[in-house]
Design a protein around this motif. Structure first.
Motif, PDB file in Angstrom:
ATOM      1  N   LEU A 145      32.154  16.028 -14.029  1.00 18.53           N
ATOM      2  CA  LEU A 145      31.349  16.243 -12.892  1.00 18.53           C
ATOM      3  C   LEU A 145      31.912  16.194 -11.524  1.00 18.53           C
ATOM      4  O   LEU A 145      31.596  16.460 -10.487  1.00 18.53           O
ATOM      5  N   GLY A 146      33.077  15.115 -11.517  1.00 20.89           N
ATOM      6  CA  GLY A 146      33.456  14.823 -10.076  1.00 20.89           C
ATOM      7  C   GLY A 146      32.600  13.773  -9.275  1.00 20.89           C
ATOM      8  O   GLY A 146      32.784  13.997  -7.919  1.00 20.89           O
ATOM      9  N   VAL A 147      31.904  13.237  -9.883  1.00 22.67           N
ATOM     10  CA  VAL A 147      31.055  12.214  -9.264  1.00 22.67           C
ATOM     11  C   VAL A 147      31.227  10.676  -9.996  1.00 22.67           C
ATOM     12  O   VAL A 147      31.429  10.784 -11.157  1.00 22.67           O
ATOM     13  N   SER A 148      30.739   9.927  -9.202  1.00 23.61           N
ATOM     14  CA  SER A 148      30.825   8.407  -9.852  1.00 23.61           C
ATOM     15  C   SER A 148      29.614   8.278 -10.830  1.00 23.61           C
ATOM     16  O   SER A 148      28.748   9.092 -10.804  1.00 23.61           O
ATOM     17  N   LEU A 153      24.076  16.245  -4.079  1.00 20.00           N
ATOM     18  CA  LEU A 153      25.339  16.968  -4.471  1.00 20.00           C
ATOM     19  C   LEU A 153      25.392  16.728  -6.082  1.00 20.00           C
ATOM     20  O   LEU A 153      25.651  17.386  -6.679  1.00 20.00           O
ATOM     21  N   ALA A 154      25.229  15.423  -6.361  1.00 22.09           N
ATOM     22  CA  ALA A 154      25.433  14.897  -7.691  1.00 22.09           C
ATOM     23  C   ALA A 154      24.403  15.563  -8.722  1.00 22.09           C
ATOM     24  O   ALA A 154      24.709  15.989  -9.652  1.00 22.09           O
ATOM     25  N   ALA A 155      23.098  15.825  -8.181  1.00 18.07           N
ATOM     26  CA  ALA A 155      22.071  16.172  -9.014  1.00 18.07           C
ATOM     27  C   ALA A 155      22.559  17.930  -9.016  1.00 18.07           C
ATOM     28  O   ALA A 155      22.127  18.573 -10.265  1.00 18.07           O
ATOM     29  N   GLN A 156      23.083  18.360  -8.060  1.00 16.80           N
ATOM     30  CA  GLN A 156      23.286  20.024  -8.310  1.00 16.80           C
ATOM     31  C   GLN A 156      24.639  19.858  -9.093  1.00 16.80           C
ATOM     32  O   GLN A 156      24.679  21.099  -9.997  1.00 16.80           O
ATOM     33  N   ARG A 157      25.636  19.147  -9.204  1.00 14.46           N
ATOM     34  CA  ARG A 157      26.695  19.047 -10.284  1.00 14.46           C
ATOM     35  C   ARG A 157      25.987  19.165 -11.425  1.00 14.46           C
ATOM     36  O   ARG A 157      26.596  19.990 -12.414  1.00 14.46           O
ATOM     37  N   VAL A 158      25.188  18.055 -11.895  1.00 13.43           N
ATOM     38  CA  VAL A 158      24.548  17.935 -13.133  1.00 13.43           C
ATOM     39  C   VAL A 158      23.851  19.417 -13.398  1.00 13.43           C
ATOM     40  O   VAL A 158      23.995  19.929 -14.609  1.00 13.43           O
ATOM     41  N   MET A 159      23.246  20.067 -12.593  1.00 19.26           N
ATOM     42  CA  MET A 159      22.438  21.185 -12.897  1.00 19.26           C
ATOM     43  C   MET A 159      23.383  22.402 -13.301  1.00 19.26           C
ATOM     44  O   MET A 159      23.053  23.095 -14.192  1.00 19.26           O
TER      45      MET A 159
END
Length: 223
Positions: free
Chosen positions: A188-191, A157-163
């Motif tokens: 990004l809504g991630v840690s 999910l974090a990788a997809q948020r970055v992309m």
């Protein structure tokens, strides 16, 4: 994905929804639920007397005559002890009231669960509908919730948020492993740890390059 309440939203029987009172008469209150005929909230199903213009959280059910009806008495329909769910399961949430520990949410229109304040990437609105995850099923059957998955799914999910963010910002983000955690969380809504793992993975996959001031998307022609 966020599925916030809006005017074209049409909840179904058996669902919890946050609806606007459009009229009040001797029968009860009438709610806009996105259909030509407004939904009746009888006085017997009210916990308070909401005036026209106010929004109320209700369960939609069928009365004895099979008519769609609303009830503010959610505890008659929603229980604390969950069944059939396990840690990591994706669930539908409807955001309820705030507590000292966090924010209560209705899970899959059947159970109560809790999102802890420390885990929230942003303030949540009462009645907001969104996807979430079961963080833990406690011994008493109560649910601890999260807005992000755990483990490998969380990294994905974090990788997809970055992309997604790179695509939305012309292929460049002014974020790096030195960026403050609150800035990463807000954007990004991630840690920060999840972000660092994500950009490391994307760099190894040659999907991004890490520059002095941020990260840049690798286009097909750049390979």
């Amino acid at each position: 994905m966020n599925v916030s309440q809006h005017s074209s939203f049409q909840p179904e029987i058996g669902e919890v929804a946050y609806l606007k009172v459009v009229a009040v008469n001797d029968t009860g209150a009438f709610l806009d639920w996105g259909r030509p005929k407004d939904l009746l909230l009888p006085y017997s199903e009210q916990r308070a007397r909401p005036p026209a213009g106010k929004r109320v959280m209700v369960m939609i059910f069928e009365d004895d005559q099979g008519r769609p009806t609303a009830s503010m008495r959610l505890d008659d329909f929603i229980v604390d002890r969950a069944e059939g769910l396990a840690a990591g399961d994706k669930v539908c949430l409807v955001i309820g009231e705030r507590t000292d520990l966090g924010v209560k949410a209705v899970v899959d229109h059947r159970f109560w669960g809790l999102l802890y304040h420390a885990d929230l990437p942003r303030p949540l609105r009462r009645g907001e509908r969104l996807e979430g995850y079961v963080r833990q099923v406690r011994e008493d059957g109560r649910l601890d919730l999260s807005l992000t998955p755990s483990g490998a799914a969380k990294q994905q999910l974090a990788a997809q948020r970055v992309m997604d963010a790179l695509e939305a910002h012309q292929g460049f983000l002014a974020l790096s492993d030195k960026s403050p955690a609150d800035v990463i969380k807000a954007q990004l809504g991630v840690s920060k740890s999840a972000f660092k793992q994500a950009i490391g993975k994307l760099y190894k996959q040659r999907k991004i390059v890490i520059e002095k001031d941020g990260i840049r998307l690798v286009k097909a022609s750049d390979d």
